[in-house]
Design a protein around this motif. Structure first.
Motif, PDB file in Angstrom:
ATOM      1  N   MET A 297       0.823  -1.205   0.000  1.00  0.00           N
ATOM      2  CA  MET A 297       0.000   0.000   0.000  1.00  0.00           C
ATOM      3  C   MET A 297       0.860   1.259   0.000  1.00  0.00           C
ATOM      4  O   MET A 297       0.458   2.306  -0.520  1.00  0.00           O
ATOM      5  CB  MET A 297      -0.938   0.004   1.203  1.00  0.00           C
ATOM      6  CG  MET A 297      -2.065  -1.016   1.111  1.00  0.00           C
ATOM      7  SD  MET A 297      -3.171  -0.735  -0.294  1.00  0.00           S
ATOM      8  CE  MET A 297      -3.998   0.773   0.219  1.00  0.00           C
ATOM      9  N   ALA A 298       2.055   1.153   0.605  1.00  0.00           N
ATOM     10  CA  ALA A 298       2.942   2.316   0.652  1.00  0.00           C
ATOM     11  C   ALA A 298       3.644   2.554  -0.682  1.00  0.00           C
ATOM     12  O   ALA A 298       3.970   3.692  -1.027  1.00  0.00           O
ATOM     13  CB  ALA A 298       3.982   2.137   1.757  1.00  0.00           C
ATOM     14  N   LYS A 299       3.852   1.479  -1.451  1.00  0.00           N
ATOM     15  CA  LYS A 299       4.622   1.600  -2.695  1.00  0.00           C
ATOM     16  C   LYS A 299       3.762   1.672  -3.957  1.00  0.00           C
ATOM     17  O   LYS A 299       4.183   2.251  -4.963  1.00  0.00           O
ATOM     18  CB  LYS A 299       5.592   0.416  -2.813  1.00  0.00           C
ATOM     19  CG  LYS A 299       6.695   0.431  -1.759  1.00  0.00           C
ATOM     20  CD  LYS A 299       7.664  -0.720  -1.970  1.00  0.00           C
ATOM     21  CE  LYS A 299       8.784  -0.670  -0.937  1.00  0.00           C
ATOM     22  NZ  LYS A 299       9.766  -1.781  -1.127  1.00  0.00           N
ATOM     23  N   LEU A 300       2.581   1.060  -3.935  1.00  0.00           N
ATOM     24  CA  LEU A 300       1.736   1.021  -5.131  1.00  0.00           C
ATOM     25  C   LEU A 300       0.494   1.870  -4.944  1.00  0.00           C
ATOM     26  O   LEU A 300      -0.043   1.962  -3.844  1.00  0.00           O
ATOM     27  CB  LEU A 300       1.323  -0.425  -5.446  1.00  0.00           C
ATOM     28  CG  LEU A 300       2.432  -1.402  -5.832  1.00  0.00           C
ATOM     29  CD1 LEU A 300       1.839  -2.781  -6.059  1.00  0.00           C
ATOM     30  CD2 LEU A 300       3.169  -0.942  -7.076  1.00  0.00           C
ATOM     31  N   SER A 301       0.045   2.470  -6.018  1.00  0.00           N
ATOM     32  CA  SER A 301      -1.214   3.203  -5.968  1.00  0.00           C
ATOM     33  C   SER A 301      -2.370   2.206  -5.920  1.00  0.00           C
ATOM     34  O   SER A 301      -2.211   1.025  -6.258  1.00  0.00           O
ATOM     35  CB  SER A 301      -1.360   4.092  -7.204  1.00  0.00           C
ATOM     36  OG  SER A 301      -1.461   3.288  -8.377  1.00  0.00           O
ATOM     37  N   PHE A 302      -3.531   2.701  -5.505  1.00  0.00           N
ATOM     38  CA  PHE A 302      -4.700   1.811  -5.432  1.00  0.00           C
ATOM     39  C   PHE A 302      -5.047   1.264  -6.812  1.00  0.00           C
ATOM     40  O   PHE A 302      -5.486   0.128  -6.941  1.00  0.00           O
ATOM     41  CB  PHE A 302      -5.898   2.568  -4.843  1.00  0.00           C
ATOM     42  CG  PHE A 302      -7.122   1.718  -4.694  1.00  0.00           C
ATOM     43  CD1 PHE A 302      -7.241   0.816  -3.652  1.00  0.00           C
ATOM     44  CD2 PHE A 302      -8.163   1.791  -5.620  1.00  0.00           C
ATOM     45  CE1 PHE A 302      -8.361   0.019  -3.515  1.00  0.00           C
ATOM     46  CE2 PHE A 302      -9.285   0.995  -5.498  1.00  0.00           C
ATOM     47  CZ  PHE A 302      -9.383   0.114  -4.437  1.00  0.00           C
ATOM     48  N   ARG A 303      -4.833   2.072  -7.845  1.00  0.00           N
ATOM     49  CA  ARG A 303      -5.126   1.626  -9.212  1.00  0.00           C
ATOM     50  C   ARG A 303      -4.355   0.354  -9.545  1.00  0.00           C
ATOM     51  O   ARG A 303      -4.928  -0.626 -10.039  1.00  0.00           O
ATOM     52  CB  ARG A 303      -4.763   2.744 -10.196  1.00  0.00           C
ATOM     53  CG  ARG A 303      -4.914   2.369 -11.663  1.00  0.00           C
ATOM     54  CD  ARG A 303      -4.129   3.307 -12.559  1.00  0.00           C
ATOM     55  NE  ARG A 303      -4.374   4.710 -12.246  1.00  0.00           N
ATOM     56  CZ  ARG A 303      -3.800   5.716 -12.908  1.00  0.00           C
ATOM     57  NH1 ARG A 303      -2.934   5.461 -13.880  1.00  0.00           N
ATOM     58  NH2 ARG A 303      -4.059   6.967 -12.589  1.00  0.00           N
TER      59      ARG A 303
END
Length: 437
Positions: A297-303
């Motif tokens: 969650m810290a490295k990737l966007s929700f998309r």
């Protein structure tokens, strides 16, 4: 000095309550996972097949689908623990009916009551877990999912072994005992004190005492209308709609794994014990979500989280018909279980951030309605397809339908990033609907 005296004692109390809520979650999923993988096998052993088997499995989700939103409303008004204990009681009743069933009618009734009771328990524990402090919520939701994964992992192994060695009724006895333990833990769960939003609940001083009295005596029909208007407002928020669709897709695939994968495995000559092991592998993979989810969650966007989890989880439907080796299927179930395990804390986090405390029960209720819609559609679609084609082809056909649904959801989320209406305006509009009835 006052703050030092008040706040430190609350932290251990909050922690103990978190433990009891998480234990209730684990017991719920243990009881659920004890029976869910074998209901389809038990129905087949009674001679219930095809569309009839699909209807017996689908009736489980019928009452929860209708009661999810009212359940969220009741949880907000009467209390989460009241709903939790009522659900545990219904689960005990359903366990007794499972043990008495010897044909489609009593089995369907047991399914009906089990669905309602389990919906109530799952609604309550989800709302209770979102009531904690905002600090460290990602870690709290991931730990909550860990308890859930343990229940999901252990129960299918126990279920498969008991059904092979002692018969299906022993499994139903274990389900009833687990529901009794859930009733005991539910009495240790406590609710956070709720402080209503003054803007949402307090009338203007200029309204006067008579207007405040009329607001308190508002007819039930007005409250119901306000409730459904608030639901409509929440669903019109595209990001909240994405939460509901993601929940639907994930639960659909999980339900395929627990209800129809065992039938496919039995057709390959795999014993119930090994079927239970395979179902448990899917839950085992969710244990690895606990350490990796906050980092992702810290490295990737929700998309990209959405696209990644969709792509991996859909592999279950498209690859299962092509595999017959036990270990190859186990590897597939493990990998797809990682993606399905991420979706649970991800959608809970989004709901916690997209709703106020007073709206939390309603938001979880809508999410549960999406869950039960998936559990209703899954057996109906499989029952329909298997009436005309093989089970393996049915996996592929259902996979294509879900792929279309995933593409639509991703597109909806991309459009929501350009949506001009802010979250604050959306929630304020919902509260205005609720006040005006």
């Amino acid at each position: 000095m006052t703050e030092k005296l008040i706040f430190p004692p609350q932290a251990p109390m909050q922690h103990r309550n978190f433990v009891w809520v998480s234990l209730s979650c684990g017991l719920y999923w243990f009881a659920f996972s004890l029976t869910r993988p074998i209901i389809s096998l038990y129905a087949a052993s009674l001679g219930i097949q095809g569309i009839a088997a699909g209807l017996v499995l689908a009736v489980y989700a019928l009452l929860p689908l209708l009661a999810a939103i009212p359940g969220g409303f009741i949880a907000d008004r009467l209390g989460r623990t009241v709903v939790l204990r009522a659900g545990a009681l219904l689960m005990i009743v359903s366990g007794l009916l499972y043990g008495l069933s010897a044909g489609p009618w009593i089995l369907a009734l047991a399914q009906l009551i089990a669905g309602l009771g389990q919906m109530a328990v799952w609604l309550a524990v989800q709302v209770l877990i979102t009531e904690g402090p905002a600090e460290g919520s990602e870690s709290r939701f991931a730990t909550f999912s860990l308890y859930m994964a343990i229940g999901q992992m252990v129960a299918p192994i126990v279920s498969g072994f008991l059904s092979d060695q002692f018969g299906y009724r022993t499994v139903f006895a274990g389900y009833t005992l687990s529901s009794l333990l859930l009733m005991l833990t539910s009495w240790r769960c406590r609710e956070e004190s709720r402080t209503p939003d003054p803007a949402a609940t307090a009338p203007s001083p200029s309204i006067g005492a008579s207007a405040r009295f009329l607001q308190a005596e508002e007819p039930v029909s007005f409250k119901v209308r306000g409730l459904f208007r608030q639901c409509l407002t929440m669903v019109r928020n595209r990001r909240f709609a994405v939460i509901l669709l993601t929940t639907f897709i994930s639960l659909f695939i999980v339900d395929v794994r627990t209800a129809y994968l065992p039938i496919h495995l039995e057709s390959l000559g795999i014993s119930n014990t090994r079927v239970g092991l395979l179902v448990a592998v899917g839950a085992l993979s969710a244990l690895f979500v606990r350490p990796i989810y906050p980092r992702l969650m810290a490295k990737l966007s929700f998309r990209w989280m959405l696209i990644l989890t969709y792509g991996v989880s859909l592999m279950l439907l498209f690859a299962v018909p092509l595999l017959s080796n036990f270990y190859a299927i186990a590897a597939l179930v493990f990998v797809t279980g990682l993606a399905l395990g991420i979706n649970q804390p991800m959608t809970l986090s989004m709901i916690a951030g997209a709703t106020t405390q007073e709206e939390r029960g309603l938001g979880i209720g809508l999410r549960l309605m999406s869950n039960r819609a998936a559990q209703l559609m899954d057996p109906l679609l499989f029952g329909f397809f298997t009436a005309f084609t093989s089970l393996r082809t049915s996996f592929l056909l259902v996979g294509v339908l879900l792929l279309v649904c995933c593409a639509f959801t991703v597109r909806l989320y991309l459009s929501s990033e350009k949506e001009p209406l802010s979250r604050a305006r959306t929630m304020e509009k919902g509260r205005e609907f609720q006040r005006n009835g």
